[in-house]
Structures are given as C-alpha cells and as structure tokens.
Design a protein around this motif. Structure first.
Motif, PDB file in Angstrom:
ATOM      1  N   LYS A 128       0.826  -1.207   0.000  1.00  0.00           N
ATOM      2  CA  LYS A 128       0.000   0.000   0.000  1.00  0.00           C
ATOM      3  C   LYS A 128       0.863   1.262   0.000  1.00  0.00           C
ATOM      4  O   LYS A 128       0.627   2.200  -0.762  1.00  0.00           O
ATOM      5  CB  LYS A 128      -0.923   0.014   1.228  1.00  0.00           C
ATOM      6  CG  LYS A 128      -2.117  -0.899   1.137  1.00  0.00           C
ATOM      7  CD  LYS A 128      -2.997  -0.721   2.363  1.00  0.00           C
ATOM      8  CE  LYS A 128      -4.257  -1.559   2.276  1.00  0.00           C
ATOM      9  NZ  LYS A 128      -5.140  -1.374   3.437  1.00  0.00           N
ATOM     10  N   ILE A 129       1.855   1.291   0.879  1.00  0.00           N
ATOM     11  CA  ILE A 129       2.689   2.486   0.998  1.00  0.00           C
ATOM     12  C   ILE A 129       3.478   2.725  -0.278  1.00  0.00           C
ATOM     13  O   ILE A 129       3.588   3.847  -0.776  1.00  0.00           O
ATOM     14  CB  ILE A 129       3.650   2.357   2.198  1.00  0.00           C
ATOM     15  CG1 ILE A 129       2.865   2.217   3.499  1.00  0.00           C
ATOM     16  CG2 ILE A 129       4.576   3.575   2.286  1.00  0.00           C
ATOM     17  CD1 ILE A 129       3.707   1.828   4.681  1.00  0.00           C
ATOM     18  N   SER A 183       0.930   4.047  -3.027  1.00  0.00           N
ATOM     19  CA  SER A 183      -0.150   4.991  -2.739  1.00  0.00           C
ATOM     20  C   SER A 183      -0.022   6.284  -3.544  1.00  0.00           C
ATOM     21  O   SER A 183      -1.025   6.819  -4.033  1.00  0.00           O
ATOM     22  CB  SER A 183      -0.203   5.302  -1.245  1.00  0.00           C
ATOM     23  OG  SER A 183       0.989   5.937  -0.815  1.00  0.00           O
ATOM     24  N   ASP A 184       1.167   6.818  -3.696  1.00  0.00           N
ATOM     25  CA  ASP A 184       1.350   8.056  -4.473  1.00  0.00           C
ATOM     26  C   ASP A 184       0.985   7.829  -5.939  1.00  0.00           C
ATOM     27  O   ASP A 184       0.234   8.603  -6.537  1.00  0.00           O
ATOM     28  CB  ASP A 184       2.802   8.536  -4.399  1.00  0.00           C
ATOM     29  CG  ASP A 184       3.144   9.166  -3.063  1.00  0.00           C
ATOM     30  OD1 ASP A 184       2.226   9.380  -2.262  1.00  0.00           O
ATOM     31  OD2 ASP A 184       4.335   9.435  -2.828  1.00  0.00           O
ATOM     32  N   LEU A 213       1.785  12.116   2.597  1.00  0.00           N
ATOM     33  CA  LEU A 213       2.143  11.308   3.769  1.00  0.00           C
ATOM     34  C   LEU A 213       0.892  10.966   4.573  1.00  0.00           C
ATOM     35  O   LEU A 213       0.736   9.826   5.039  1.00  0.00           O
ATOM     36  CB  LEU A 213       3.144  12.071   4.640  1.00  0.00           C
ATOM     37  CG  LEU A 213       3.486  11.419   5.982  1.00  0.00           C
ATOM     38  CD1 LEU A 213       4.144  10.055   5.783  1.00  0.00           C
ATOM     39  CD2 LEU A 213       4.398  12.336   6.805  1.00  0.00           C
ATOM     40  N   THR A 260      -2.042  10.539   3.489  1.00  0.00           N
ATOM     41  CA  THR A 260      -2.735   9.470   2.764  1.00  0.00           C
ATOM     42  C   THR A 260      -2.141   8.108   3.105  1.00  0.00           C
ATOM     43  O   THR A 260      -2.861   7.122   3.305  1.00  0.00           O
ATOM     44  CB  THR A 260      -2.668   9.713   1.244  1.00  0.00           C
ATOM     45  OG1 THR A 260      -3.336  10.937   0.938  1.00  0.00           O
ATOM     46  CG2 THR A 260      -3.316   8.575   0.474  1.00  0.00           C
ATOM     47  N   LYS A 261      -0.818   8.049   3.189  1.00  0.00           N
ATOM     48  CA  LYS A 261      -0.145   6.800   3.548  1.00  0.00           C
ATOM     49  C   LYS A 261      -0.544   6.342   4.951  1.00  0.00           C
ATOM     50  O   LYS A 261      -0.863   5.164   5.173  1.00  0.00           O
ATOM     51  CB  LYS A 261       1.375   6.980   3.468  1.00  0.00           C
ATOM     52  CG  LYS A 261       1.936   7.045   2.051  1.00  0.00           C
ATOM     53  CD  LYS A 261       3.446   7.235   2.092  1.00  0.00           C
ATOM     54  CE  LYS A 261       4.072   7.031   0.702  1.00  0.00           C
ATOM     55  NZ  LYS A 261       3.627   8.013  -0.289  1.00  0.00           N
ATOM     56  N   ALA A 288       7.904   9.924   4.556  1.00  0.00           N
ATOM     57  CA  ALA A 288       7.209   9.100   3.563  1.00  0.00           C
ATOM     58  C   ALA A 288       8.152   8.073   2.946  1.00  0.00           C
ATOM     59  O   ALA A 288       7.772   6.919   2.702  1.00  0.00           O
ATOM     60  CB  ALA A 288       6.594   9.986   2.483  1.00  0.00           C
ATOM     61  N   GLU A 325       8.225   3.500   3.601  1.00  0.00           N
ATOM     62  CA  GLU A 325       8.179   2.440   2.596  1.00  0.00           C
ATOM     63  C   GLU A 325       8.799   1.133   3.086  1.00  0.00           C
ATOM     64  O   GLU A 325       8.394   0.055   2.668  1.00  0.00           O
ATOM     65  CB  GLU A 325       8.887   2.911   1.318  1.00  0.00           C
ATOM     66  CG  GLU A 325       8.164   4.035   0.587  1.00  0.00           C
ATOM     67  CD  GLU A 325       8.854   4.421  -0.708  1.00  0.00           C
ATOM     68  OE1 GLU A 325       9.985   3.945  -0.959  1.00  0.00           O
ATOM     69  OE2 GLU A 325       8.253   5.197  -1.478  1.00  0.00           O
TER      70      GLU A 325
END
Length: 415
Positions: A8-9, A12-13, A65, A67-68, A270, A274
């Motif tokens: 996900k991480i 995500s961007d 970030l 969002t993560k 961020a 990861e």
C-alpha cells in the motif's frame, strides 16, 4: 487496493496520480497557493473544493504522507504535525474545554506525562490510572470525562494497557479513546481493532526510522460518533459527521497552534515509511534475542519486554500484536550503576531517541524521567537503575556481543 501495508505504501502516491508520471510525490516547498478566480479561492478556503490555501495547514507533500498513514491505519483521515507531542497537544486543545476531565494511563512517555500536568494547569482535570486493567478506567469516569488516553506499549517500562477492555468501556460511555501507537506502528497493530477513536504516532520514530526527520500524526478511525460530542463547533459540522472531529483538529489544532510538519520532513518520513514492515520485522527479532540474552545475565535483575513469558502482559501482547516491538528495558542488580553498563557499550549509541535503525540506550531515571521527581517515577515503576533500549536493525550477533562484552567487563571488575 492490496491488503499488505508495504505494498500500500509503495504504490499509494502513484495510484493517486503524480505530476509528470513520477512514481512518488515530489517535494513541494511553496508556502502560498494561488487560484484563477476569487470564487475558486473561496471554495478552497471554505472546504467545498479540494486544494491548499496556506502552508501552515499543510501542503501536497504532507498530504501525500497523510494518505499513507490513513491507508496504514484503515482510517477516515489523518492530520500531520511537526512532532508527535504537537499532535497530542493540538488534538486535546482542539477537543477539550475548561472543566473537562481526561483519564490517562499512569504509564506514559515523560513528555506526555508533562502535558497532562499542563492540562491541569489550564483547567482540565486529569486522572492517572493503572490502565493495564480497564476496571480502573471505568472507576475513574465522571460526568465531565471526555477523553481516555493510553499508549499501546508504555515507554519505557513496556506495560500494555487493557486495550480491548478500555475500548469497550469508551464505546459504552461515549468517550473519545485516543491510543498512542508509536511503539507498535501499523506494522504490528491497528488500534481501530480495539475501538480506538483517534490514533497518535510520533512519525519521528519507527515510521521514519532513519533519525533524520521530526513529525507526528493523528488519524481518525471512523469509530467514534462525533454527533454525540459536545464540543464540535458549528463551523465544522459540515459534510459527513465522521469527518467533524478531524476537521476541528486540523482547524483549531493545526491551523491555530501552527505546529506544521515541514514539507522536507514529510518527504523523508514518507520515504522511510516504505520500508517500515521490513525494518520492524528485523528490529523485533533482534529485541526478542536481546531480551532473552539479558534475562540470563547475572548483573541484570529484571528485563521488561512483552515478548518474554515473564512479562505481566505477555499473553495480552501475543493476542493483540503481530510481534512484540523493538523497545525493552532492564534493571541492574544492586550496586551496579547503569552509567557503567552504558559506558561499556561500544556499538550501541547513548541517545534519547528511539525507533531508529540504530540501537540506542539511556539511563531512564537520570534523563528523560528526571524532571518528574522520585515520587512520580515510583508510581510509574521506574527504577533508578532502569536502562531503556531501542533496538535497531544491526546484526543480532553484533548486538549480543556488545552487551555481553560490557556486562562481562563490568562483572570482571566487580570480582
């Protein structure tokens, strides 16, 4: 969307769309944001259109970030701050009023305990309880109680709150349940599972991991029903009720107090996030090995680590968490000064930081808990000889050798 946190991480961007086809959000350092028309600016300002108004309330980099963190916590949303303490203080400032009552674990990080003292000076009542038993929380509730605050694994003595029991109490009584999950991170535990309303992280610690950025966050899990909370201001009762609390925290906490996470630090955090899952797995493995090693040493009287069967909340930790964390502490036998143990370590860094890739240690009573005095240290079960260890990702053999040499050398001198 994949279920694994690391996956996900990492993506995500990209999945949200990034400028010029980049695979991660770039560093945005602008303070101000302009719009083609006054109407567009007004819509963004009033929250009816997505966008940024002024850097104090965040920027595209910190938003990425957030969002993560939201994905990691399976939350409704997240607000980021300059530090973890800024997140805690700003959220409580936004949600509390004079005369309100807060119940908190008496086993708290030193600065958080200091903040509870400050809250009392500002007109809020605070009751500190042994949160390892939810009955103590329930017994402390008054008509003025608004918030219950605990840590998942207490820093530094590693007591584990009765998270499930407290979650049930808060649900029954309609209380905001704030859980500081810094010591577990989303890689090991999601407080939403026990009914937490808000989740706190010091992003400076394991989520960043590299000791090169400060940050904090508050995530709303969507569990709490904000329509029942008496202090939501009319201006923030807009849109879905599940967003009201976080909106007030962003406006009355982040905006008004101004403890803004810098874009540069958000970018570093961020990037560190990861590899969170990989780093936590290694650090937890090292911590388990080191705790077991220390428990056998003649100069060590007690080891506090949830992964040990001797820990009072071992079974609870095993049931709640994916692993037992990277924080441990230990006490030396009478006559052994923790300074001598620490000074014998060559690899381990003597530092007040934790959640770093590098292992660090410090004498608790004479550093981070010195200010509160002997009486409060005793109530928090902080022994004078207590040494806190934040375990990193070095090779296990190197860590055991460093502690082994320090203790053996000291033991030889005593003989």
């Amino acid at each position: 969307m994949p279920s694994d946190i690391t996956t996900k991480i990492l993506h995500s961007d990209r999945l949200a769309g990034v400028e010029h086809g980049a695979v991660l959000k770039p560093l945005h350092i602008a303070t101000a944001y302009g719009y083609a028309t006054a109407a567009e600016l007004t819509e963004v300002f009033q929250g009816t259109r997505s966008g940024h108004v002024y850097g104090r309330q965040g920027n595209p980099t910190s938003q990425a970030l957030e969002t993560k963190i939201t994905l990691m916590e399976d939350a409704v949303g997240t607000v980021s701050f300059a530090t973890g303490m800024a997140a805690i203080c700003s959220a409580m400032m936004a949600l509390l009023r004079k005369g309100d009552h807060v119940i908190a674990s008496r086993f708290l990080f030193g600065n958080t305990a200091s903040w509870m003292n400050t809250l009392q000076q500002m007109g809020c009542e605070v009751t500190l309880v042994d949160a390892t038993d939810a009955a103590n929380v329930e017994a402390a509730i008054t008509p003025a109680t608004r918030i219950v605050f605990v840590e998942t694994i207490a820093n530094p003595r590693t007591q584990i709150a009765d998270l499930e029991g407290i979650g049930r109490v808060c649900k029954d009584k309609g209380l905001v349940f704030i859980v500081d999950s810094t010591m577990t991170t989303p890689a090991l535990f999601r407080p939403k599972a026990v009914g937490a309303s808000l989740v706190v992280h010091s992003l400076s610690k394991s989520i960043c991991g590299h000791g090169n950025a400060l940050g904090g966050s508050i995530s709303d899990t969507g569990v709490f029903v904000w329509t029942s909370y008496p202090h939501i201001l009319p201006a923030y009762k807009k849109g879905e009720p599940k967003t009201w609390g976080l909106l007030q925290i962003r406006k009355k906490g982040l905006r008004d107090i101004g403890a803004t996470l810098s874009a540069e630090h958000a970018h570093r955090i961020a990037a560190g996030a990861e590899t969170l899952g990989l780093r936590i797995e290694r650090a937890c493995s090292n911590a388990r090995a080191l705790a077991a090693f220390l428990e056998k040493q003649p100069l060590v009287s007690k080891v506090h680590y949830p992964g040990l069967a001797s820990h009072a909340q071992h079974e609870r930790a095993k049931a709640l968490f994916k692993d037992f964390g990277a924080l441990l502490s230990f006490e030396t036998v009478d006559g052994v000064d923790p300074f001598d143990v620490l000074d014998g370590l060559k690899l381990v860094i003597k530092s007040s930081h934790l959640g770093d890739n590098r292992t660090s240690a410090l004498p608790v009573a004479r550093t981070i808990f010195w200010e509160m005095g002997a009486e409060q240290r005793k109530s928090m079960e902080i022994a004078d000889s207590l040494i806190r260890v934040s375990v990193g990702i070095e090779a296990e053999a190197d860590l055991l050798e460093d502690f082994g040499n320090a203790l053996a050398t000291l033991g030889g001198k005593r003989s």
